[in-house]
Motif scaffolding. Sequence first.
Motif, PDB file in Angstrom:
ATOM      1  N   ASN A 187     -21.665  37.831 -20.735  1.00  9.41           N
ATOM      2  CA  ASN A 187     -20.484  38.146 -21.534  1.00  9.41           C
ATOM      3  C   ASN A 187     -19.778  36.869 -21.996  1.00  9.41           C
ATOM      4  O   ASN A 187     -19.877  35.816 -21.363  1.00  9.41           O
ATOM      5  N   SER A 188     -19.062  36.979 -23.071  1.00  9.28           N
ATOM      6  CA  SER A 188     -18.258  35.855 -23.551  1.00  9.28           C
ATOM      7  C   SER A 188     -16.945  35.796 -22.782  1.00  9.28           C
ATOM      8  O   SER A 188     -16.541  36.758 -22.138  1.00  9.28           O
ATOM      9  N   GLU A 189     -16.308  34.639 -22.828  1.00  9.11           N
ATOM     10  CA  GLU A 189     -14.957  34.442 -22.291  1.00  9.11           C
ATOM     11  C   GLU A 189     -14.864  34.622 -20.772  1.00  9.11           C
ATOM     12  O   GLU A 189     -13.836  35.062 -20.253  1.00  9.11           O
ATOM     13  N   ASN A 195     -20.571  31.230 -15.700  1.00 12.78           N
ATOM     14  CA  ASN A 195     -21.505  30.864 -16.767  1.00 12.78           C
ATOM     15  C   ASN A 195     -22.554  29.868 -16.258  1.00 12.78           C
ATOM     16  O   ASN A 195     -23.757  30.036 -16.480  1.00 12.78           O
ATOM     17  N   GLU A 211     -26.648  34.331 -24.009  1.00 11.88           N
ATOM     18  CA  GLU A 211     -25.212  34.077 -23.906  1.00 11.88           C
ATOM     19  C   GLU A 211     -24.530  34.637 -25.157  1.00 11.88           C
ATOM     20  O   GLU A 211     -24.708  34.127 -26.258  1.00 11.88           O
ATOM     21  N   HIS A 213     -21.539  35.771 -27.792  1.00  8.80           N
ATOM     22  CA  HIS A 213     -20.388  35.071 -28.367  1.00  8.80           C
ATOM     23  C   HIS A 213     -19.783  35.947 -29.458  1.00  8.80           C
ATOM     24  O   HIS A 213     -20.432  36.850 -29.997  1.00  8.80           O
ATOM     25  N   ASP A 214     -18.549  35.679 -29.760  1.00  4.29           N
ATOM     26  CA  ASP A 214     -17.857  36.366 -30.863  1.00  4.29           C
ATOM     27  C   ASP A 214     -17.964  37.888 -30.740  1.00  4.29           C
ATOM     28  O   ASP A 214     -18.378  38.582 -31.674  1.00  4.29           O
ATOM     29  N   GLN A 233     -27.175  40.114 -31.802  1.00  5.15           N
ATOM     30  CA  GLN A 233     -27.537  38.904 -31.055  1.00  5.15           C
ATOM     31  C   GLN A 233     -28.796  39.111 -30.221  1.00  5.15           C
ATOM     32  O   GLN A 233     -29.617  38.188 -30.071  1.00  5.15           O
TER      33      GLN A 233
END
Length: 239
Positions: A187-189, A195, A211, A213-214, A233
């Motif tokens: 997941n992002s963030e 990570n 990985e 993103h956005d 993605q």
Amino acid sequence: MNDYQNFFVFLHHQLFYCSTMKKIIILTLMAVVAVAASAQTKKVSILGDSYSTFKGVGPSHYAPFYPNDRNDVVEVEQTWWSLYIKAKGYTLEKNDSWGGTTICGTGYGRMDSSRNNFISRVDSLGNPDIIFVFGGTNDAWANSPVGEYQYADWTKDDCKNFRPALACLFDMLKKRYPQATIYSLLNSELREPINESMREVCKHYNVQLIELHDIEKQNGHPSINGMKSICAQLLEAIQ
């Protein structure tokens, strides 16, 4: 043997009793059968948390997030995994996703989550060709202990830490499903120790890490646009 294999054996036996022309026809049929067999639909299983849930999909006692009043994903066809499976022409084998679950055995409030964490559900994925592991979000949000890298001889206490638990998870999956291809989604963030740990452990087990993103989110979870972005993605990353 499956139907394709049985038919292939039948054609092979006929070669010994046929004229040259018939042999050519049978060899052509064998080639067609071989191509059809190689194009059989792949079965996909998901081991995940709330990001991969939907009400009515998976065991009834699991806690789903979707649908949710504070998120615009209201149909199962809008989920990232449904979009991906449809785009690839695959079928869903099992979706074992449980909202709020961690990979390791330490959940929110430092509670012991060993009974419903990812490790405890390894045997629930059916007979997949592809496995998506989409976790780590709750380990990050619950501030679960990271621990040290460890690649063998895990105990329950070891697996209350993220790094040993993640290694144990991939080790178990590879042994339980030796013919399956495993992909790990990040997941992002998330906080950087999660990570970094995911990158290192995936590298050790030769598991492709994607990985993300956005990702547009509502109430902390992918929206319709977020789900579409995850699918896109995956389609780009998996060749």
